[in-house]
Design a protein around this motif. Structure first.
Motif, short mmCIF file in Angstrom:
data_model
loop_
_atom_site.label_atom_id
_atom_site.label_comp_id
_atom_site.label_asym_id
_atom_site.label_seq_id
_atom_site.Cartn_x
_atom_site.Cartn_y
_atom_site.Cartn_z
N SER A 291 0.84 -1.19 0.00
CA SER A 291 0.00 0.00 0.00
C SER A 291 0.88 1.25 0.00
CB SER A 291 -0.90 0.01 1.23
OG SER A 291 -1.54 1.25 1.39
N ASP A 292 0.32 2.35 -0.49
CA ASP A 292 1.06 3.61 -0.50
C ASP A 292 0.70 4.51 0.66
OD1 ASP A 292 2.38 3.00 -2.90
OD2 ASP A 292 0.69 3.76 -4.11
N ASP A 293 -0.28 4.11 1.48
CA ASP A 293 -0.75 5.05 2.49
C ASP A 293 -0.84 4.47 3.90
OD1 ASP A 293 -2.80 3.34 1.98
OD2 ASP A 293 -4.32 4.87 1.63
N ILE A 294 -0.28 3.29 4.15
CA ILE A 294 -0.23 2.74 5.50
C ILE A 294 1.15 2.99 6.09
CG2 ILE A 294 -0.37 0.66 6.92
CD1 ILE A 294 -2.45 -0.43 5.03
N ASP A 295 1.17 3.70 7.21
CA ASP A 295 2.44 4.08 7.84
C ASP A 295 2.89 3.08 8.90
OD1 ASP A 295 2.61 6.78 6.55
OD2 ASP A 295 0.75 7.07 7.69
N ILE A 296 1.92 2.47 9.58
CA ILE A 296 2.24 1.59 10.71
C ILE A 296 1.33 0.37 10.65
CG2 ILE A 296 2.29 1.36 13.23
CD1 ILE A 296 2.58 4.39 13.38
N VAL A 297 1.90 -0.80 10.96
CA VAL A 297 1.10 -2.00 11.17
C VAL A 297 1.25 -2.40 12.63
CG1 VAL A 297 0.70 -4.40 10.55
CG2 VAL A 297 1.37 -2.76 8.79
N VAL A 298 0.13 -2.48 13.34
CA VAL A 298 0.14 -2.87 14.75
C VAL A 298 -0.34 -4.32 14.83
CG1 VAL A 298 -0.68 -2.35 17.07
CG2 VAL A 298 -0.44 -0.50 15.38
N ALA A 299 0.47 -5.18 15.42
CA ALA A 299 0.11 -6.58 15.60
C ALA A 299 -0.34 -6.80 17.03
CB ALA A 299 1.29 -7.48 15.28
N LEU A 300 -1.60 -7.19 17.22
CA LEU A 300 -2.14 -7.50 18.54
C LEU A 300 -2.33 -9.01 18.63
CD1 LEU A 300 -3.47 -7.11 21.26
CD2 LEU A 300 -5.54 -6.30 20.10
N GLY A 301 -1.41 -9.66 19.32
CA GLY A 301 -1.44 -11.11 19.45
C GLY A 301 -0.12 -11.60 20.00
N GLY A 302 0.10 -12.90 19.89
CA GLY A 302 1.33 -13.49 20.38
C GLY A 302 2.43 -13.48 19.33
N ASP A 303 3.49 -14.23 19.62
CA ASP A 303 4.64 -14.25 18.71
C ASP A 303 4.29 -14.81 17.34
OD1 ASP A 303 6.78 -13.18 20.38
OD2 ASP A 303 6.53 -14.97 21.60
N GLY A 304 3.34 -15.73 17.28
CA GLY A 304 2.94 -16.29 16.00
C GLY A 304 2.29 -15.24 15.11
N THR A 305 1.44 -14.39 15.70
CA THR A 305 0.82 -13.31 14.94
C THR A 305 1.87 -12.33 14.44
OG1 THR A 305 -1.17 -13.50 16.29
CG2 THR A 305 -0.90 -11.47 15.03
N VAL A 306 2.81 -11.98 15.32
CA VAL A 306 3.88 -11.06 14.92
C VAL A 306 4.69 -11.65 13.77
CG1 VAL A 306 5.99 -9.90 15.69
CG2 VAL A 306 4.01 -10.03 17.21
N ASN A 307 5.01 -12.94 13.86
CA ASN A 307 5.79 -13.58 12.80
C ASN A 307 5.06 -13.50 11.46
OD1 ASN A 307 6.32 -16.24 11.12
ND2 ASN A 307 8.17 -15.86 12.31
N GLU A 308 3.76 -13.75 11.46
CA GLU A 308 3.01 -13.68 10.21
C GLU A 308 3.02 -12.26 9.65
OE1 GLU A 308 -0.85 -15.25 9.90
OE2 GLU A 308 -0.36 -17.22 10.74
N VAL A 309 2.79 -11.27 10.50
CA VAL A 309 2.79 -9.88 10.03
C VAL A 309 4.15 -9.51 9.44
CG1 VAL A 309 2.67 -7.47 10.77
CG2 VAL A 309 0.96 -9.11 11.58
N VAL A 310 5.22 -9.90 10.13
CA VAL A 310 6.56 -9.59 9.64
C VAL A 310 6.81 -10.24 8.28
CG1 VAL A 310 9.03 -10.03 10.05
CG2 VAL A 310 7.58 -9.13 11.89
N ASN A 311 6.40 -11.48 8.12
CA ASN A 311 6.61 -12.16 6.85
C ASN A 311 5.79 -11.51 5.73
OD1 ASN A 311 8.34 -14.83 6.69
ND2 ASN A 311 7.52 -14.67 8.77
N GLY A 312 4.63 -10.96 6.06
CA GLY A 312 3.89 -10.21 5.07
C GLY A 312 4.56 -8.91 4.70
N LEU A 313 5.02 -8.17 5.71
CA LEU A 313 5.70 -6.90 5.45
C LEU A 313 6.95 -7.08 4.60
CD1 LEU A 313 5.41 -5.17 8.96
CD2 LEU A 313 4.37 -4.39 6.82
#
Length: 322
Positions: A53-75
């Motif tokens: 996206s061109d307009d998202i500045d921050i992604v906030v992950a609310l969850g455990g380490d597994g959720t964070v890992n998924e978000v990081v792999n997407g980013l």
């Protein structure tokens, strides 16, 4: 400022009411889109959408380490680009929350949200290194997709324990530290490679390290937590360096008793040590080979069996709000 909030509704330490409070607190400071994950891999898909996206500045992950890992792999789907990718913020909602706590965030979701909002007002952030694991070319794991991890990976014993824990959770057991400790004991009793391990560590320009029964790759320290007690497997590991490895070549009863005691009494200055312990610091590239398929885990997520995994330590991979 526009933010995407990725919410894992199954987060073990936050209630629906708490999540609503956190959403309102974050929305008071930014233009917020909140999305609840609906399937395994959904957080990764949302992270990738934010990166593209061109307009998202921050992604906030609310969850455990597994959720964070998924978000990081997407980013990082298209690779690390910290100057242009959205920044990551983490609100801990799991049972252990190693990544968030290693960043210095409170383990309480409400307090962590307050810390993140303070950091946004003060414009404070840091750029952290991450680990990347991939199937090794020329092996049967060659086609395994690469995957990022934030704080640890493991081939062998510790991954077997995580696999056992996941089986228990599928049967309705709660994810507790007592559950993990019971599975450690059971895995030790069933471990077929106690006295001579099948793992070899190869790194460029160095002799191989062979006959390893346990191998843990750390991207930060502490390695994990038992309640509020930090456990330091690789005390020198840091988000500012590449990867550290701690490995054991023997899991006899006396050796396990010794190294378990060392882990439970570990400090930021001293972790496991002894003639059967191998500790390596700040490795950029190395490969773990196994004579037999062994369980593999990343950030506490069991990923099946592997015979060969190639690791890369990538410095300055992602910006994080702290």
């Amino acid at each position: 400022m526009r933010a995407l909030l990725v919410i894992n509704p199954a987060a073990t330490t936050t209630s629906a009411r708490t999540r609503d409070v956190l959403v309102h607190a974050l929305a008071s400071e930014m233009k917020l889109e909140a999305v609840t994950t609906e399937y395994r891999g959904h957080a990764r898909d949302l992270g990738r959408r934010a990166a593209e996206s061109d307009d998202i500045d921050i992604v906030v992950a609310l969850g455990g380490d597994g959720t964070v890992n998924e978000v990081v792999n997407g980013l990082l789907h298209h690779g690390p680009d910290p100057d242009h990718l959205p920044r990551l913020a983490v609100v801990p909602g799991g049972s252990t929350n190693v990544f968030a706590r290693a960043l210095g965030l409170p383990n309480d979701a409400v307090e962590a949200t307050g810390a993140i909002l303070d950091a946004l007002r003060d414009e404070t952030e840091r750029t952290v290194g991450l680990g990347l694991a991939a199937g090794t070319p020329g092996t049967e794991d060659e086609g395994v997709p690469s995957r990022w991890f934030t704080f640890c990976a493991g081939l062998g014993f510790d991954a077997s324990v995580i696999g056992r824990v996941e089986q228990q959770r599928e049967r309705g057991k709660r994810s507790t530290h007592a559950l993990y400790m019971r599975q450690v004991v059971r895995q030790f009793l069933d471990e077929p490679h106690r006295r001579q391990g099948p793992i070899t560590l190869d790194r460029p320009g160095e002799d191989p390290v062979s006959d390893l029964v346990l191998s843990i790759i750390c991207n930060t320290s502490p390695w994990t937590y038992l309640g509020n007690r930090p456990v330091y497997a690789s005390p020198e590991a840091s988000f500012d360096t590449a990867l550290d490895v701690v490995a054991l070549s023997k899991l006899s009863t006396p050796a396990v008793a010794r190294y378990a005691t060392q882990l439970l009494t570990s400090t930021p200055e001293r972790g496991p040590h002894g003639k059967h312990a191998v500790t390596l610091h700040d490795l950029t590239d190395f490969t773990l080979h196994s004579k037999v398929p062994l369980p593999f885990q990343m950030d506490g997520d069991h990923l099946g069996l592997r015979t060969s995994v190639t690791f890369t330590g990538v410095r300055r991979a992602l910006r994080v709000i702290v």
